[in-house]
Design an enzyme around this catalytic site. Structure first.
Site, PDB file in Angstrom:
ATOM      1  N   ASP A  18      -4.912   0.350   2.943  1.00 34.46           N
ATOM      2  CA  ASP A  18      -5.400  -1.038   2.959  1.00 34.46           C
ATOM      3  C   ASP A  18      -6.891  -1.098   2.676  1.00 34.46           C
ATOM      4  O   ASP A  18      -7.372  -2.039   2.028  1.00 34.46           O
ATOM      5  CB  ASP A  18      -5.079  -1.702   4.306  1.00 34.46           C
ATOM      6  N   SER A  42       0.823  -1.210   0.000  1.00 33.95           N
ATOM      7  CA  SER A  42       0.000   0.000   0.000  1.00 33.95           C
ATOM      8  C   SER A  42       0.859   1.264   0.000  1.00 33.95           C
ATOM      9  O   SER A  42       0.350   2.353  -0.230  1.00 33.95           O
ATOM     10  CB  SER A  42      -0.960  -0.007   1.200  1.00 33.95           C
ATOM     11  N   HIS A  43       2.146   1.144   0.272  1.00 39.45           N
ATOM     12  CA  HIS A  43       3.040   2.304   0.215  1.00 39.45           C
ATOM     13  C   HIS A  43       4.047   2.216  -0.918  1.00 39.45           C
ATOM     14  O   HIS A  43       5.001   2.984  -0.955  1.00 39.45           O
ATOM     15  CB  HIS A  43       3.778   2.487   1.544  1.00 39.45           C
TER      16      HIS A  43
END
Lengths: 336, 336
Positions: free
Chosen positions: B187, B46-47
């Site tokens: 998320d 997610s990053h």
């Protein structure tokens, strides 16, 4: 439960007598009594008179030095150590906070390690004392292991409270003081005493099963709040309160303790910093915009607001009659 | 989902090209790319590349300065300010960490305020960088309001991540990096994209009702983790990241944002301290006793262990083919 209504002054005198009659010198008895009165004043009963029998047990067993003479020293311009001389924490904290506040006010941030003390009180008065000097404060302690890391059923963490205070303009500070267990140990003990159930998720019984029975949890293990995230914060508290101070981790405190029912020896980590030096002019008005926004949201409540409301109530406090009788009994020394 | 397997080197080149073709100078593009590669390397998707379209949107809209030249200064010997010149955070952080680490190593504790930056990355690489210098580190940021204070259904907090690192002897550091929302925004977005449901308690729909549908939560509001306790910690993060830095609270960041989909301007609070100076000699062995005890408990897992395991995997990473196509498209400047 039968209750007796006592004024804060009567609560003060009862606690002071119990401490003085059990080996505390006037300075230690005074500092301890101030924590008891502040707790009852603010409605935090689990840290008030409820703790006196535990305090007395450790004075009588000789585990805690009732005549401790805490020493304050600097390891660097921004590291203060308060060595409690194996006494209870309050006197060491009262002596150390001015040095911590001075360093934080001058340099912008400072830390205090509290060592060789026995801590049995709430943390919020300690961080509030920093906020009263226009400093933000953080504090945490770590004692008896009775909380299981997330995913397990073996105790490793103490209830590991974390407290934080932020000064506000012309208002009581923003303060929270939370056990990182799902419920504070004192509150579980009070629920067990009073025959109340507790929410699922509070802890596990001695077989590792979930239960709502606080008595079963006291024989088993508490759980961290908030699952794996609360468990991570409980771990951080161990590392700050023991790793960063050189004092005992919870499991070490238990191993070294004599089991007299009072608090084992451990450390505390304090942080203080100056929003004024960090953020510069206008920081108070800036933060009030945030608090205004917060308080305007229906259903929300700022942590600590209940304590500050209770504080303004000057009427007598309802105290368990049995507890008062127990403490009065403790005021007669066993050897007198 | 169709995936394409990319090596970390291919991930690096793809991200670097996207940033370079959209207005980043080499220093900013390099720092940003390092955060993307570190995230994909450690399995924190997610990053990773997932964020590239958001980064590019703000470069194209002109909100973020791709050629920012961050300036590092000291407000006191233990207060470092990193002014990001309205660029993305990574370059300012890379330049500021050495000054923060130097102050903490010399005085025992120091703080860094990051201002005038746009933060869109994970925090764990930042605190790990401190742990690699034998310092404990803490960091937090506060951006877009999408989390409701406990008891309410109106957004006030950002997902307000809090990260902490503690150095270990001959081992990867203990590190956690947690959103103080029940689930990280990234998320929830990925669950919505992939059509997965999320646990009850993650958030509320636009009518304030509980739901397991991540798409409904993205239209409604996230909830803090751990009820009122997590809500208190989210409040602390707002006060540290905005109140203590003088930068924008989440609600202010939103008010000032242009809505281009990239991160709004905000601040970050960093703390670094030296366990060696605070606790003295023997601190590492002392803490290893705690970690040994922790790791010996069946069912427990140290936070961060999954990331460190992923890191040692040198095979290709499975990346969403659609995402790769989107980023490749972004590598062609709209005006070229």
């Amino acid at each position: 439960m039968t209750v007796v209504n006592l004024s804060l002054s009567e609560i003060h005198d009862l606690a002071l007598e119990a401490f003085t009659q059990n080996g505390c010198d006037p300075q230690n008895a005074g500092a301890l009594t101030r924590t008891v009165v502040a707790a009852e004043r603010d409605g935090s009963h689990s840290h008030g008179l409820f703790r006196v029998p535990g305090y007395v047990a450790s004075l009588r067993s000789g585990k805690v030095n009732g005549a401790a003479d805490p020493q304050i020293s600097n390891k660097s311009p921004v590291i203060v150590n308060a060595n409690g001389d194996d006494g209870y924490a309050p006197l060491a904290i009262e002596r150390g906070i001015p040095a911590l506040a001075k360093a934080a006010s001058e340099f912008g941030i400072a830390v205090m390690t509290l060592t060789h003390t026995h801590h049995f009180a709430a943390l919020w008065p300690e961080v509030e004392a920093l906020a009263e000097q226009n400093l933000a404060g953080m504090a945490c302690v770590s004692y008896m292991p009775n909380v299981a890391p997330h995913g397990s059923n073996k105790p490793l963490f103490g209830t590991n409270p974390l407290a934080f205070a932020w000064p506000r303009k012309n208002k009581p500070p923003f303060v929270f003081d939370m056990a990182t267990s799902a419920m504070a140990g004192g509150d579980v003990a009070i629920a067990a005493r009073d025959g109340h159930s507790v929410p699922l998720g509070t802890g596990l019984d001695e077989n590792g099963n979930e239960t709502t029975d606080p008595a079963a949890i006291l024989k088993g293990v508490l759980l961290p709040f908030g699952g794996h995230k609360g468990s991570a914060i409980a771990t951080m508290v161990e590392l700050l309160a023991a790793g960063a101070t050189g004092e005992r981790f919870s499991f070490e405190a238990q191993d070294a303790d004599n089991g007299d029912g009072g608090p084992p020896r451990g450390g505390e980590f304090f942080l203080a910093f100056s929003p004024s030096l960090l953020a510069g002019e206008g920081w108070e008005d800036h933060c009030e915009k945030f608090f205004d926004k917060y308080e305007a949201i229906p259903g929300s409540r700022l942590p600590g607001a209940r304590r500050h409301n209770n504080r303004s109530d000057t009427t007598n406090r309802a105290i368990d009659a049995k507890l008062i009788a127990t403490i009065q009994e403790l005021c007669s020394r066993p050897d007198s």
